[in-house]
Design a protein around this motif. Structure first.
Motif, PDB file in Angstrom:
ATOM      1  N   ILE A 176       0.809  -1.222   0.000  1.00 41.14           N
ATOM      2  CA  ILE A 176       0.000   0.000   0.000  1.00 41.14           C
ATOM      3  C   ILE A 176       0.844   1.274   0.000  1.00 41.14           C
ATOM      4  CG2 ILE A 176      -0.234  -0.009   2.514  1.00 41.14           C
ATOM      5  CD1 ILE A 176      -2.833   1.198  -0.103  1.00 41.14           C
ATOM      6  N   ARG A 177       2.021   1.252   0.585  1.00 42.05           N
ATOM      7  CA  ARG A 177       2.856   2.454   0.660  1.00 42.05           C
ATOM      8  C   ARG A 177       3.138   3.043  -0.722  1.00 42.05           C
ATOM      9  NH1 ARG A 177       7.997   3.207  -0.243  1.00 42.05           N
ATOM     10  NH2 ARG A 177       8.347   0.972  -0.409  1.00 42.05           N
ATOM     11  N   ARG A 178       3.259   2.182  -1.707  1.00 42.38           N
ATOM     12  CA  ARG A 178       3.601   2.649  -3.051  1.00 42.38           C
ATOM     13  C   ARG A 178       2.441   3.367  -3.734  1.00 42.38           C
ATOM     14  NH1 ARG A 178       6.131  -2.812  -5.394  1.00 42.38           N
ATOM     15  NH2 ARG A 178       6.413  -1.568  -7.271  1.00 42.38           N
ATOM     16  N   SER A 179       1.242   3.226  -3.187  1.00 44.99           N
ATOM     17  CA  SER A 179       0.072   3.894  -3.761  1.00 44.99           C
ATOM     18  C   SER A 179      -0.113   5.326  -3.252  1.00 44.99           C
ATOM     19  CB  SER A 179      -1.200   3.096  -3.443  1.00 44.99           C
ATOM     20  OG  SER A 179      -1.180   1.830  -4.062  1.00 44.99           O
ATOM     21  N   LEU A 180       0.598   5.700  -2.209  1.00 44.90           N
ATOM     22  CA  LEU A 180       0.335   6.972  -1.539  1.00 44.90           C
ATOM     23  C   LEU A 180       0.515   8.205  -2.430  1.00 44.90           C
ATOM     24  CD1 LEU A 180       1.811   6.350   2.033  1.00 44.90           C
ATOM     25  CD2 LEU A 180      -0.436   5.777   1.106  1.00 44.90           C
ATOM     26  N   PRO A 181       1.463   8.243  -3.368  1.00 43.36           N
ATOM     27  CA  PRO A 181       1.610   9.446  -4.194  1.00 43.36           C
ATOM     28  C   PRO A 181       0.492   9.627  -5.220  1.00 43.36           C
ATOM     29  CG  PRO A 181       3.667   8.176  -4.122  1.00 43.36           C
ATOM     30  CD  PRO A 181       2.579   7.299  -3.588  1.00 43.36           C
ATOM     31  N   PHE A 182      -0.349   8.621  -5.412  1.00 44.33           N
ATOM     32  CA  PHE A 182      -1.371   8.674  -6.456  1.00 44.33           C
ATOM     33  C   PHE A 182      -2.632   9.365  -5.959  1.00 44.33           C
ATOM     34  CE2 PHE A 182       1.473   5.483  -7.971  1.00 44.33           C
ATOM     35  CZ  PHE A 182       1.348   5.473  -9.346  1.00 44.33           C
TER      36      PHE A 182
END
Length: 292
Positions: A176-182
């Protein structure tokens, strides 16, 4: 420990929030906890939420002091608070039929390799009236996750509404961390990375009601072109490159993205062309590195 953690992330959906919460509480499957997160709403959401404080199913009620700016930050907060093996991210403007959770839980627990199980949806408006059915899938199936990424998720988000899905919590937490900039396509990135290590199951019954035909995040992203620009970023940064695509498959992916703006009346301007070639080149280079 509950079997399922139901995460309800809300922002200014007071008009739909009571129906959403009641549709969770009225599920025939009751081995659940509810995590209700409000992202600093400016409508009457807080008043509605406070009415449920003390309900035995409410594990957490959290009000943000300021808006997070990203729905996926709320998803992460819910995942970190959850105790269930599976999570249902029940968007606050959608609602489900009473047998939604029981049906999906029975399906996903029979297949331990499934990371995401989702159902069909009715596509509804503000008043709950059903509009044109835009569903990609209708018949039940179970597919290897990488095969779904290969045929669909490198081009479009084939899991169209997170409210329709039951998700393996531990795998989701990992990514989930990788989705935060979206702003919009963080769900697409999360699904792709989950399915690189788990399978996908679809239940061909319309058990969910997806409020598409109003001013929601998904609809805005499709009409503004954000789903295109962020979709390219999903391709560039996801784990999909680990699949060993054939030359024909790579050519097909390139052709798809190069013609995609025409499908949405999105201008083929210099920015889009540059983003397309940069993203596709980055994806291609990573794919070549894996093949070596």
């Amino acid at each position: 420990m509950p079997a399922v953690s139901v995460i309800i992330p809300n922002y200014n959906h007071g008009a739909f929030l009571h129906q959403r919460i009641e549709s969770v509480l009225s599920q025939t499957f009751q081995d659940i906890e509810i995590i209700l997160l409000d992202d600093h709403s400016t409508d009457n959401s807080r008043e509605i939420i406070e009415a449920y404080r003390g309900n035995p199913k409410m594990a957490h009620i959290v009000f943000n002091d300021s808006n997070s700016g990203s729905p996926f930050k709320q998803w992460r907060k819910g995942l970190e608070l959850s105790r269930g093996k599976y999570v249902w991210i029940a968007e606050s403007d959608d609602w489900a039929f009473p047998d939604f959770l029981k049906t999906l839980y029975n399906s996903i627990t029979q297949s331990p390799d499934v990371g995401i199980c989702f159902s069909g949806s009715n596509w509804i408006d503000d008043m709950g009236e059903t509009g044109k059915d835009l569903s990609l899938y209708h018949e039940s199936f179970c597919i290897n996750g990488r095969d779904e990424v290969r045929k669909s998720l490198v081009k479009y988000c084939s899991i169209q509404n997170v409210s329709a899905a039951l998700i393996n919590k531990s795998i989701a937490l990992k990514h989930i961390r990788r989705s935060l900039p979206f702003r919009s396509a963080g769900d697409w990135l999360l699904y792709t990375n989950i399915l690189m290590e788990a399978n996908l199951q679809f239940v061909g019954k319309k058990l969910n009601n997806f409020r598409w035909y109003h001013d929601n995040t998904s609809n805005k992203a499709a009409t503004s072109g954000l789903s295109i620009t962020e979709g390219l970023k999903v391709l560039a940064v996801s784990d999909a490159y680990k699949i060993k695509f054939s030359r024909n498959e790579m050519d097909d992916i390139f052709r798809y993205w190069l013609q995609k703006p025409g499908q949405y009346r999105f201008p083929k301007n210099i920015y889009y062309k540059g983003l397309t070639y940069i993203s596709l080149s980055f994806f291609y280079i990573k794919c070549l590195a894996v093949k070596k």
